[in-house]
Design an enzyme around this catalytic site. Structure first.
Site, mmCIF file in Angstrom:
data_model
loop_
_atom_site.group_PDB
_atom_site.id
_atom_site.type_symbol
_atom_site.label_atom_id
_atom_site.label_comp_id
_atom_site.label_asym_id
_atom_site.label_seq_id
_atom_site.Cartn_x
_atom_site.Cartn_y
_atom_site.Cartn_z
ATOM 1 N N LYS A 182 31.942 28.611 10.279
ATOM 2 C CA LYS A 182 31.799 27.187 9.948
ATOM 3 C C LYS A 182 31.238 27.060 8.533
ATOM 4 C CE LYS A 182 29.028 23.921 10.038
ATOM 5 N NZ LYS A 182 29.351 23.232 8.747
ATOM 6 N N GLU A 257 18.904 33.720 7.961
ATOM 7 C CA GLU A 257 18.443 33.891 6.572
ATOM 8 C C GLU A 257 18.103 32.500 6.064
ATOM 9 O OE1 GLU A 257 18.060 33.410 3.331
ATOM 10 O OE2 GLU A 257 19.689 34.530 2.374
ATOM 11 N N CYS A 291 18.517 31.088 -2.346
ATOM 12 C CA CYS A 291 17.519 31.303 -1.296
ATOM 13 C C CYS A 291 16.355 32.156 -1.796
ATOM 14 C CB CYS A 291 18.170 31.942 -0.079
ATOM 15 S SG CYS A 291 19.136 33.388 -0.490
ATOM 16 N N GLU A 389 10.338 24.593 -0.030
ATOM 17 C CA GLU A 389 11.526 25.039 -0.752
ATOM 18 C C GLU A 389 12.221 23.821 -1.364
ATOM 19 O OE1 GLU A 389 15.003 26.666 1.451
ATOM 20 O OE2 GLU A 389 14.906 28.311 0.004
HETATM 21 P P1 NAI Z 1 21.406 23.083 6.252
HETATM 22 O O1 NAI Z 1 20.532 24.154 6.771
HETATM 23 O O2 NAI Z 1 21.394 21.758 6.944
HETATM 24 O O3 NAI Z 1 22.937 23.589 6.220
HETATM 25 C C1 NAI Z 1 23.356 24.927 6.241
HETATM 26 C C2 NAI Z 1 24.511 25.075 7.220
HETATM 27 O O4 NAI Z 1 24.049 24.764 8.530
HETATM 28 C C3 NAI Z 1 25.690 24.140 6.966
HETATM 29 O O5 NAI Z 1 26.893 24.800 7.292
HETATM 30 C C4 NAI Z 1 25.452 23.017 7.952
HETATM 31 O O6 NAI Z 1 26.614 22.323 8.308
HETATM 32 C C5 NAI Z 1 24.878 23.771 9.126
HETATM 33 N N1 NAI Z 1 24.054 22.972 10.038
HETATM 34 C C6 NAI Z 1 23.280 21.896 9.753
HETATM 35 N N2 NAI Z 1 22.693 21.434 10.851
HETATM 36 C C7 NAI Z 1 23.098 22.199 11.885
HETATM 37 C C8 NAI Z 1 22.818 22.225 13.280
HETATM 38 N N3 NAI Z 1 22.008 21.326 13.846
HETATM 39 N N4 NAI Z 1 23.395 23.175 14.050
HETATM 40 C C9 NAI Z 1 24.198 24.104 13.486
HETATM 41 N N5 NAI Z 1 24.501 24.131 12.172
HETATM 42 C C10 NAI Z 1 23.951 23.193 11.374
HETATM 43 O O7 NAI Z 1 21.076 22.874 4.717
HETATM 44 P P2 NAI Z 1 21.247 21.562 3.830
HETATM 45 O O8 NAI Z 1 20.924 20.338 4.603
HETATM 46 O O9 NAI Z 1 22.551 21.621 3.172
HETATM 47 O O10 NAI Z 1 20.104 21.822 2.750
HETATM 48 C C11 NAI Z 1 18.746 21.533 3.071
HETATM 49 C C12 NAI Z 1 17.823 22.567 2.501
HETATM 50 O O11 NAI Z 1 18.082 23.807 3.135
HETATM 51 C C13 NAI Z 1 17.976 22.882 1.039
HETATM 52 O O12 NAI Z 1 17.287 21.977 0.229
HETATM 53 C C14 NAI Z 1 17.393 24.254 0.974
HETATM 54 O O13 NAI Z 1 15.994 24.179 0.895
HETATM 55 C C15 NAI Z 1 17.767 24.875 2.294
HETATM 56 N N6 NAI Z 1 18.944 25.753 2.169
HETATM 57 C C16 NAI Z 1 18.735 27.105 2.163
HETATM 58 C C17 NAI Z 1 19.797 27.958 1.982
HETATM 59 C C18 NAI Z 1 19.609 29.441 1.943
HETATM 60 O O14 NAI Z 1 20.387 30.124 1.297
HETATM 61 N N7 NAI Z 1 18.666 30.008 2.638
HETATM 62 C C19 NAI Z 1 21.159 27.460 1.765
HETATM 63 C C20 NAI Z 1 21.286 26.027 1.860
HETATM 64 C C21 NAI Z 1 20.194 25.226 2.040
#
Ligand code: NAI
Ligand code: MG
Length: 493
Positions: A182, A257, A291, A389
């Site tokens: 996904k 991660e 990250c 973060e």
């Molecule tokens: P997110 O954690 O919401 O999204 C990442 C992935 O998870 C996307 O594919 C999203 O569709 C999916 N997702 C979201 N909610 C879900 C759920 N309830 N169940 C299953 N999958 C779900 O990240 P978002 O909202 O884009 O960004 C928010 C913050 O997250 C950023 O500001 C950053 O701090 C952090 N982040 C960290 C990352 C990393 O590489 N560790 C990458 C992206 C965001």
């Protein structure tokens, strides 16, 4: 220019069982170019029914399809072919990645090259999965079989879209799993384009499926589904926690991660020019949407004022611009949502600390989610900008007195993904390395990442490791086999 700049408005369905498949609701969502704020594609918004279809396909491919009997050699060969396809299409994929994420084209090109390397690495590793013979005290042969975990649900973020897909797909396929990927709703395009070559390289239908959609619907349905054996996730800590809770109902294996608030530590004796560069590179690469971003810059007090000044001077040279311009060093943030989130931290930072440079939207851009590279200094490690973060081009500089203070401040965080230490003193360097509670520690550098070495965090940065043999391990089960060699009956009753 190239063809993809002309095809402005492509639509993408889901990729299930080797076919482009319409989603049940027919609803689509827009995908943007964050530098122009224009819609560049429309993508299927999936729900429970679509996830059901994908799981059915992945389950059948795993349980009874030709994949189940595809040899490790042949799986390896398919991975090599995937790498070759990536290399053949690297210019087009880099451009698409650049347009969809807003990252500079030069960085996108590195990403796509790393994608190919990742498939090559796991192509080679597929034939090197070994079991063991166990010295049990019986007239018997005890050994282990390493078997694929099953159907893997893989949920990835928007900062390195195709690279995160590769980090998840490549080890899973090497292990013999089937996958439901996904992509992040903001940046699904490169993974979807990639799917067009699956049949050609010999991946049987259902082995890799791609479900488009939002996290709360498509992502959550995948995590909850009893037909999925494992979830691999990269993203926010908040969603990581939701995933663990939901996966508990079906006792799935989970790897996470979750990013961090990584310290980048500078001692007085470190090389000066390299340090200033390393501090900036550590936090501003990929617009800071990384990250492992070195977002807490810890500087020894003796050099602290000059360090802030030198960083500030050099930060003025960071060229913001159109992502496709080869001179650009920083593009826009990925989305309006991320722009708003980071902007709110800029406002907070102005109250919590002093601004050395940046803090605003750059004036020269009428459109696009651009923000200035920002350096806050005199930051206390208890400030929210030092604890949360931000995931944008925002550095917090924190002074420290002695080595022990540096270690204490570095570890004073909920996270533990990465850290770096800069010094010429080998004793100090290794003392600090051993004291840091983080899964990745760089010495005199920050950010280089190679598929041969493990990637993952301590503490609330998640659990499990990606890359290297560790990454493959997460997709394997261990079966213990006992073969009795004693022909006499047990004679117990
Ligand atoms: P997110 O954690 O919401 O999204 C990442 C992935 O998870 C996307 O594919 C999203 O569709 C999916 N997702 C979201 N909610 C879900 C759920 N309830 N169940 C299953 N999958 C779900 O990240 P978002 O909202 O884009 O960004 C928010 C913050 O997250 C950023 O500001 C950053 O701090 C952090 N982040 C960290 C990352 C990393 O590489 N560790 C990458 C992206 C965001
Ligand atoms: Mg989210």
């Amino acid at each position: 220019m190239s063809s993809s700049t002309k095809t402005e408005f492509q639509t993408y369905d889901n990729f299930i069982n080797g076919e482009w498949t319409k989603n049940a609701s027919g609803e689509m969502f827009p995908v943007y170019d964050p530098s122009t704020e224009e819609v560049i594609a429309q993508v299927a918004s999936s729900n429970q029914a679509d996830v059901e279809k994908a799981v059915k396909a992945a389950r059948a491919a795993f349980d009874s399809g030709p994949w189940a009997t595809t040899s490790a050699q042949d799986r390896g060969r398919i991975l090599f072919k995937l790498a070759e396809k990536i290399r053949q299409n690297s210019a087009r994929l880099a451009e698409l990645e650049c347009r969809n994420t807003g990252k500079p084209i030069v960085e996108a090109e590195y990403d796509i090259a790393d994608v190919a390397t990742c498939f090559e690495y796991y192509g080679g590793l597929a034939t090197k999965v070994l079991g063991s013979v166990n010295p049990v005290p019986a007239n018997a042969l005890s050994f282990t079989l390493r078997e694929p975990v099953g159907v893997a649900g893989q949920i990835i973020p928007w900062n390195y879209p195709l690279l995160m897909a590769a980090w998840k797909l490549a080890p899973a396929l090497a292990a013999g799993c089937t996958c439901i990927l996904k992509p992040a709703e903001q940046t699904p395009l490169t993974a979807l384009e990639f799917a067009n070559c699956f049949a050609e390289v010999g991946l049987p239908p259902g082995v890799v499926n791609i479900i488009n959609g939002l996290g709360e619907t498509a992502g959550a349905a995948l995590v909850a589904h009893p037909g999925v054996d494992k979830i691999a996730f990269t993203g926010s800590a908040a969603v990581g926690k939701l995933i663990v809770k939901s996966a508990a109902d079906t006792l799935k294996r989970v790897t996470l991660e979750l990013g961090g608030k990584s310290p980048n530590i500078f001692f007085t004796d470190a090389d000066w020019e390299a340090s200033i560069d390393g501090a900036l590179f550590g936090v501003f690469i990929n617009q800071g949407e990384v990250c492992s971003a070195g977002s807490r810059i810890l500087v020894e007090k003796k050099i602290y004022p000059q360090f802030v000044e030198a960083m500030t001077e050099k930060a003025k040279r960071i060229k913001l611009g159109a992502p496709l311009d080869r001179e650009t060093k920083m593009g826009p943030l990925v989305s309006k949502e991320q722009y708003d989130r980071v902007s709110s931290y800029l406002e907070l930072g102005k109250k919590e600390a002093k601004v050395a440079i940046g803090g605003n939207r750059p004036r020269e851009f009428g459109k696009g989610f651009y923000l200035e590279p920002t350096i806050f200094y005199d930051v206390d490690n208890t400030a929210r900008i030092a604890r949360e973060e931000i995931f944008g081009p925002v550095a917090t500089v924190i002074p420290f007195e002695a080595e022990s203070d540096a270690i204490r401040i570095a570890n004073d965080t909920l996270y533990g993904l990465a850290a770096a230490v800069w010094t010429r003193d080998i004793y100090k360097a290794f003392r600090v390395v051993k004291s840091l509670r983080a899964g990745i520690v760089w010495v005199n550098h920050m950010q280089p990442t190679y598929v041969e070495a493990p990637w993952g965090g301590y503490k609330q940065s998640g659990f499990g490791r990606e890359l290297g043999p560790w990454g493959l391990e997460e997709y394997l089960e261990t079966k213990q086999v006992f073969v009795n060699l004693d022909e006499a009956p047990i004679n117990w009753y």
